[in-house]
Design a protein around this motif. Structure first.
Motif, PDB file in Angstrom:
ATOM      1  N   LEU A  25       0.832  -1.193   0.000  1.00 47.16           N
ATOM      2  CA  LEU A  25       0.000   0.000   0.000  1.00 47.16           C
ATOM      3  C   LEU A  25       0.873   1.252   0.000  1.00 47.16           C
ATOM      4  CD1 LEU A  25      -2.538  -1.049   2.813  1.00 47.16           C
ATOM      5  CD2 LEU A  25      -2.962  -1.089   0.334  1.00 47.16           C
ATOM      6  N   LYS A  26       0.279   2.383  -0.366  1.00 35.18           N
ATOM      7  CA  LYS A  26       0.988   3.665  -0.316  1.00 35.18           C
ATOM      8  C   LYS A  26      -0.001   4.790  -0.004  1.00 35.18           C
ATOM      9  CE  LYS A  26       0.663   4.663  -5.288  1.00 35.18           C
ATOM     10  NZ  LYS A  26       1.432   4.946  -6.535  1.00 35.18           N
ATOM     11  N   VAL A  27       0.509   5.832   0.601  1.00 35.00           N
ATOM     12  CA  VAL A  27      -0.280   7.023   0.916  1.00 35.00           C
ATOM     13  C   VAL A  27      -0.223   7.963  -0.277  1.00 35.00           C
ATOM     14  CG1 VAL A  27      -0.423   9.060   2.396  1.00 35.00           C
ATOM     15  CG2 VAL A  27       0.184   6.839   3.384  1.00 35.00           C
ATOM     16  N   VAL A  28      -1.382   8.556  -0.632  1.00 34.11           N
ATOM     17  CA  VAL A  28      -1.421   9.503  -1.746  1.00 34.11           C
ATOM     18  C   VAL A  28      -2.054  10.820  -1.300  1.00 34.11           C
ATOM     19  CG1 VAL A  28      -1.458   7.754  -3.562  1.00 34.11           C
ATOM     20  CG2 VAL A  28      -3.608   8.523  -2.569  1.00 34.11           C
ATOM     21  N   GLY A  29      -1.579  11.915  -1.883  1.00 30.64           N
ATOM     22  CA  GLY A  29      -2.158  13.216  -1.605  1.00 30.64           C
ATOM     23  C   GLY A  29      -1.826  13.762  -0.229  1.00 30.64           C
ATOM     24  N   GLU A  30      -2.443  14.896   0.090  1.00 30.11           N
ATOM     25  CA  GLU A  30      -2.265  15.548   1.372  1.00 30.11           C
ATOM     26  C   GLU A  30      -3.210  14.957   2.414  1.00 30.11           C
ATOM     27  OE1 GLU A  30       0.076  17.820   1.897  1.00 30.11           O
ATOM     28  OE2 GLU A  30       0.708  17.706  -0.217  1.00 30.11           O
ATOM     29  N   ARG A  31      -2.969  15.243   3.684  1.00 35.72           N
ATOM     30  CA  ARG A  31      -3.898  14.804   4.725  1.00 35.72           C
ATOM     31  C   ARG A  31      -5.255  15.465   4.498  1.00 35.72           C
ATOM     32  NH1 ARG A  31      -0.403  14.318  10.365  1.00 35.72           N
ATOM     33  NH2 ARG A  31       1.582  13.823   9.374  1.00 35.72           N
ATOM     34  N   LEU A  32      -6.303  14.717   4.745  1.00 43.27           N
ATOM     35  CA  LEU A  32      -7.658  15.174   4.434  1.00 43.27           C
ATOM     36  C   LEU A  32      -8.250  16.059   5.522  1.00 43.27           C
ATOM     37  CD1 LEU A  32      -9.014  11.801   2.977  1.00 43.27           C
ATOM     38  CD2 LEU A  32      -7.977  13.731   1.755  1.00 43.27           C
ATOM     39  N   ASN A  33      -7.656  16.055   6.694  1.00 47.31           N
ATOM     40  CA  ASN A  33      -8.089  16.955   7.774  1.00 47.31           C
ATOM     41  C   ASN A  33      -6.936  17.115   8.764  1.00 47.31           C
ATOM     42  OD1 ASN A  33      -7.995  14.629   9.314  1.00 47.31           O
ATOM     43  ND2 ASN A  33     -10.136  14.662   9.906  1.00 47.31           N
ATOM     44  N   GLY A  34      -7.184  17.838   9.832  1.00 47.02           N
ATOM     45  CA  GLY A  34      -6.128  18.063  10.822  1.00 47.02           C
ATOM     46  C   GLY A  34      -6.614  17.752  12.219  1.00 47.02           C
ATOM     47  N   ASP A  35      -7.230  16.593  12.415  1.00 46.92           N
ATOM     48  CA  ASP A  35      -7.829  16.283  13.713  1.00 46.92           C
ATOM     49  C   ASP A  35      -6.780  15.933  14.768  1.00 46.92           C
ATOM     50  OD1 ASP A  35      -7.322  13.880  12.319  1.00 46.92           O
ATOM     51  OD2 ASP A  35      -8.724  12.787  13.594  1.00 46.92           O
ATOM     52  N   GLN A  36      -7.219  15.997  16.031  1.00 43.85           N
ATOM     53  CA  GLN A  36      -6.361  15.704  17.177  1.00 43.85           C
ATOM     54  C   GLN A  36      -6.983  14.596  18.017  1.00 43.85           C
ATOM     55  OE1 GLN A  36      -6.424  19.831  18.712  1.00 43.85           O
ATOM     56  NE2 GLN A  36      -4.200  19.837  18.447  1.00 43.85           N
ATOM     57  N   TYR A  37      -6.139  13.812  18.681  1.00 43.74           N
ATOM     58  CA  TYR A  37      -6.608  12.743  19.555  1.00 43.74           C
ATOM     59  C   TYR A  37      -6.766  13.257  20.987  1.00 43.74           C
ATOM     60  CZ  TYR A  37      -5.288   9.321  15.936  1.00 43.74           C
ATOM     61  OH  TYR A  37      -5.183   8.595  14.784  1.00 43.74           O
ATOM     62  N   GLY A  38      -7.777  12.728  21.673  1.00 43.29           N
ATOM     63  CA  GLY A  38      -7.976  13.058  23.074  1.00 43.29           C
ATOM     64  C   GLY A  38      -8.363  11.822  23.873  1.00 43.29           C
ATOM     65  N   ILE A  39      -8.205  11.892  25.183  1.00 40.75           N
ATOM     66  CA  ILE A  39      -8.620  10.825  26.099  1.00 40.75           C
ATOM     67  C   ILE A  39     -10.013  11.201  26.600  1.00 40.75           C
ATOM     68  CG2 ILE A  39      -8.059   9.560  28.222  1.00 40.75           C
ATOM     69  CD1 ILE A  39      -5.130  10.599  27.783  1.00 40.75           C
ATOM     70  N   ALA A  40     -10.940  10.243  26.618  1.00 39.46           N
ATOM     71  CA  ALA A  40     -12.337  10.569  26.908  1.00 39.46           C
ATOM     72  C   ALA A  40     -12.856   9.943  28.201  1.00 39.46           C
ATOM     73  CB  ALA A  40     -13.222  10.115  25.746  1.00 39.46           C
ATOM     74  N   VAL A  41     -13.741  10.683  28.860  1.00 37.03           N
ATOM     75  CA  VAL A  41     -14.554  10.164  29.965  1.00 37.03           C
ATOM     76  C   VAL A  41     -15.999  10.541  29.640  1.00 37.03           C
ATOM     77  CG1 VAL A  41     -12.682  10.413  31.637  1.00 37.03           C
ATOM     78  CG2 VAL A  41     -14.348  12.245  31.388  1.00 37.03           C
ATOM     79  N   LEU A  42     -16.947   9.852  30.244  1.00 32.99           N
ATOM     80  CA  LEU A  42     -18.357  10.109  29.940  1.00 32.99           C
ATOM     81  C   LEU A  42     -18.717  11.544  30.323  1.00 32.99           C
ATOM     82  CD1 LEU A  42     -20.722   8.553  28.707  1.00 32.99           C
ATOM     83  CD2 LEU A  42     -21.473   7.990  31.018  1.00 32.99           C
ATOM     84  N   LYS A  43     -19.450  12.201  29.474  1.00 27.74           N
ATOM     85  CA  LYS A  43     -19.738  13.627  29.616  1.00 27.74           C
ATOM     86  C   LYS A  43     -20.399  13.958  30.953  1.00 27.74           C
ATOM     87  CE  LYS A  43     -21.650  17.558  27.095  1.00 27.74           C
ATOM     88  NZ  LYS A  43     -20.318  18.190  26.936  1.00 27.74           N
ATOM     89  N   GLY A  44     -19.782  14.887  31.677  1.00 30.25           N
ATOM     90  CA  GLY A  44     -20.340  15.402  32.915  1.00 30.25           C
ATOM     91  C   GLY A  44     -20.359  14.457  34.093  1.00 30.25           C
ATOM     92  N   LYS A  45     -19.785  13.265  33.942  1.00 26.24           N
ATOM     93  CA  LYS A  45     -19.894  12.244  34.985  1.00 26.24           C
ATOM     94  C   LYS A  45     -18.664  12.130  35.877  1.00 26.24           C
ATOM     95  CE  LYS A  45     -24.000  10.870  33.781  1.00 26.24           C
ATOM     96  NZ  LYS A  45     -25.166  11.121  34.662  1.00 26.24           N
ATOM     97  N   ASN A  46     -17.496  12.562  35.377  1.00 24.22           N
ATOM     98  CA  ASN A  46     -16.288  12.346  36.173  1.00 24.22           C
ATOM     99  C   ASN A  46     -15.267  13.467  35.966  1.00 24.22           C
ATOM    100  OD1 ASN A  46     -14.433  11.085  37.854  1.00 24.22           O
ATOM    101  ND2 ASN A  46     -14.865   9.060  37.005  1.00 24.22           N
TER     102      ASN A  46
END
Length: 258
Positions: free
Chosen positions: A207-228
């Motif tokens: 396989l090979k990668v083609v073109g530019e990155r399609l977005n610029g997202d970031q990773y985060g660590i998640a907890v359930l909303k409003g619970k902790n």
């Protein structure tokens, strides 16, 4: 009278010492007791962030959450599962934390609270190594694109399929998705850039990668909303501590050194 008063005072003093000793023991027991254990959802088909090797969980996410837990004085218990099942498992009360190369999106923010970003990712288009016809999303008309369920790549594909005129086929894990393109059953795939770059560097996938990155997202660590909120605060403090003491860079370079 004097003897009786002195004796009473002595007993009262002994009682006071005993009570203080019990309080100190209780406090000591509380402080030195077992650490809080949190259940962490992971996807072990996602190297270099999460994978299993020799019966052990390894990867950037694994090392990172272990280091955060050590830094903040809590323990973790890993629960491996398909990526698409992680947030539902959190909603069902089966997980306390999710760390799975999870992109921070407005849609996910409706369900979970994210930590500060810990990795700049971005998705990219991937084709067979000998494919010279597909170089961008605009070349996908009439083609089939493989994606992994529940990912930002899958969402991107579904949003652009109608406009660009391609079909989308979904898989539970990255290796199956890769193989679909290698076998010629799909023309291209969309994957997080660091994941596919690592996979191609580790072994010849065809396989090979083609073109530019399609977005610029970031990773985060998640907890359930409003619970902790307390746990989220610990995660952010631990992450900041690792970046300050150099441990964060050590973990990233271990898997993604140039």
């Amino acid at each position: 009278m004097k003897k009786y008063g002195f004796f009473s005072l002595l007993i009262a003093f002994v009682f006071l010492l005993t009570a203080c000793g019990e309080d100190q023991a209780a406090n000591s027991s509380s402080e030195g007791g077992e650490k809080k254990v949190y259940k962490v959802g992971i996807d072990t088909t996602y190297p270099p962030f999460e994978f299993e090797e020799g019966g052990e969980y390894k990867g950037i996410d694994i090392d990172l959450i272990n280091a955060i837990a050590e830094n903040q004085g809590f323990q973790i218990e890993f629960s491996p599962m398909d990526f698409g099942g992680i947030i539902p498992a959190m909603q069902a009360g089966q997980l306390d934390i999710a760390i799975a190369g999870m992109s921070i999106t407005d849609e996910r923010k409706k369900i979970v609270d994210f930590s500060d970003p810990y990795f700049d990712a971005g998705i990219t288009l991937v084709v067979k190594k000998d494919n010279e016809n597909i170089k961008a999303v605009s070349d996908l008309k009439g083609k089939t694109v493989a994606v992994k369920k529940g990912t930002v790549g899958a969402k991107f594909a579904q949003e652009h399929a109608g406009k660009e005129g391609f079909q989308v086929t979904q898989f539970n894990d990255s290796p199956a998705m890769f193989q679909e393109v290698v076998n010629g059953n799909a023309d291209a795939l969309i994957e997080d850039y660091p994941v596919i770059a690592y996979a191609i560097a580790q072994k010849e996938l065809g396989l090979k990668v083609v073109g530019e990155r399609l977005n610029g997202d970031q990773y985060g660590i998640a907890v359930l909303k409003g619970k902790n909120p307390e746990l989220l605060e610990k995660i952010n403090k631990g992450l900041a501590g690792l970046k300050k003491n150099g441990k964060y860079d050590e973990i990233i370079n271990k898997y993604l050194a140039e």
